[in-house]
Design a protein around this motif. Sequence first.
Motif, PDB file in Angstrom:
ATOM      1  N   LEU A 143      43.402  41.443  71.121  1.00 54.17           N
ATOM      2  CA  LEU A 143      44.104  42.687  71.443  1.00 54.17           C
ATOM      3  C   LEU A 143      44.901  43.201  70.248  1.00 54.17           C
ATOM      4  O   LEU A 143      44.939  44.408  69.978  1.00 54.17           O
ATOM      5  N   LEU A 144      45.517  42.289  69.528  1.00 54.89           N
ATOM      6  CA  LEU A 144      46.360  42.649  68.387  1.00 54.89           C
ATOM      7  C   LEU A 144      45.555  42.759  67.088  1.00 54.89           C
ATOM      8  O   LEU A 144      46.121  43.075  66.043  1.00 54.89           O
ATOM      9  N   MET A 145      44.245  42.502  67.178  1.00 56.19           N
ATOM     10  CA  MET A 145      43.357  42.482  66.012  1.00 56.19           C
ATOM     11  C   MET A 145      43.871  41.495  64.969  1.00 56.19           C
ATOM     12  O   MET A 145      43.923  41.777  63.772  1.00 56.19           O
ATOM     13  N   LYS A 146      44.221  40.312  65.460  1.00 61.64           N
ATOM     14  CA  LYS A 146      44.687  39.232  64.598  1.00 61.64           C
ATOM     15  C   LYS A 146      43.936  37.933  64.906  1.00 61.64           C
ATOM     16  O   LYS A 146      44.521  36.853  64.955  1.00 61.64           O
ATOM     17  N   SER A 147      42.626  38.062  65.116  1.00 62.15           N
ATOM     18  CA  SER A 147      41.830  36.892  65.478  1.00 62.15           C
ATOM     19  C   SER A 147      41.645  35.917  64.320  1.00 62.15           C
ATOM     20  O   SER A 147      41.386  34.727  64.531  1.00 62.15           O
ATOM     21  N   GLY A 148      41.751  36.429  63.096  1.00 64.40           N
ATOM     22  CA  GLY A 148      41.483  35.596  61.932  1.00 64.40           C
ATOM     23  C   GLY A 148      40.018  35.570  61.532  1.00 64.40           C
ATOM     24  O   GLY A 148      39.663  35.071  60.459  1.00 64.40           O
ATOM     25  N   LEU A 149      39.138  36.114  62.392  1.00 63.37           N
ATOM     26  CA  LEU A 149      37.712  36.171  62.071  1.00 63.37           C
ATOM     27  C   LEU A 149      37.470  37.131  60.910  1.00 63.37           C
ATOM     28  O   LEU A 149      38.172  38.137  60.766  1.00 63.37           O
ATOM     29  N   ASP A 150      36.466  36.825  60.110  1.00 58.12           N
ATOM     30  CA  ASP A 150      36.162  37.652  58.937  1.00 58.12           C
ATOM     31  C   ASP A 150      35.405  38.903  59.373  1.00 58.12           C
ATOM     32  O   ASP A 150      34.214  39.064  59.128  1.00 58.12           O
ATOM     33  N   SER A 151      36.123  39.804  60.024  1.00 59.30           N
ATOM     34  CA  SER A 151      35.562  41.054  60.543  1.00 59.30           C
ATOM     35  C   SER A 151      36.569  42.159  60.291  1.00 59.30           C
ATOM     36  O   SER A 151      37.597  42.238  60.968  1.00 59.30           O
ATOM     37  N   ASP A 152      36.283  43.000  59.299  1.00 60.38           N
ATOM     38  CA  ASP A 152      37.230  44.024  58.867  1.00 60.38           C
ATOM     39  C   ASP A 152      36.493  45.340  58.644  1.00 60.38           C
ATOM     40  O   ASP A 152      35.712  45.472  57.703  1.00 60.38           O
ATOM     41  N   ASP A 153      36.723  46.310  59.517  1.00 58.53           N
ATOM     42  CA  ASP A 153      36.031  47.604  59.415  1.00 58.53           C
ATOM     43  C   ASP A 153      36.567  48.465  58.281  1.00 58.53           C
ATOM     44  O   ASP A 153      36.019  49.537  58.002  1.00 58.53           O
ATOM     45  N   TRP A 154      37.645  48.061  57.664  1.00 60.64           N
ATOM     46  CA  TRP A 154      38.175  48.789  56.512  1.00 60.64           C
ATOM     47  C   TRP A 154      37.647  48.213  55.195  1.00 60.64           C
ATOM     48  O   TRP A 154      38.041  48.644  54.122  1.00 60.64           O
TER      49      TRP A 154
END
Length: 210
Positions: A143-154
């Motif tokens: 929800l907070l977009m702080k999963s730590g997974l290497d997934s970054d749309d920027w």
Amino acid sequence: MALVLITFLLSSCNEPHYISYSPEDIGDGWKTGSIYSVLDTNSNFESKDFVRIIEKNHFKNIHSILIVKNGSLLFESYFHGYTREKEHDLRSSTKSILSLLVGIAQDNKLLNINDPIQTYLPEYQDSLVWSEKKKTISSEDLLLMKSGLDSDDWDKNSPGFELKMYKSKDWAQFILKQAVTADPGKSFRYSTGGTVLLGRVLSNAVKKSI
């Protein structure tokens, strides 16, 4: 009670075009009323001033404006070729809608956002390597977009970049396969994939399709 202003914000290359509807009952469940009586009787801001601002349309990326007060639709206008009947691409507005659904699920004790998401993803227990950090990712982290997974749309070079996900058959699995490169709950990364994964968690938790 403050007015609720609902807008859809997306860039448009079309020439400015203005359509204003007088709210009417079209059988879609909305009660209707008039913005003009509200503005003229309850404030120093007159209806003609409001309409003048709308018609000037200084906000070039606004496609529609709907104003709702106390459950009644009071004002409805569209710009840049959009109309009441034209379907609109909601894009990341969907992320906010999903967060509301997650809140409803938690209120009904169908989902605990503090639980590890692994708890709600039995279909991936044997097909993925769950590192110790990946096992700690919670729905709240997504929800907070702080999963730590290497997934970054920027970052187009990110392995979990949104457009790369679309090429896979199972989007949730694609995101889960990404490495955990930051401690869950610590670093923000704007991730559509994380939202997709949260959607799968929610769907499994409530045993219904989103």
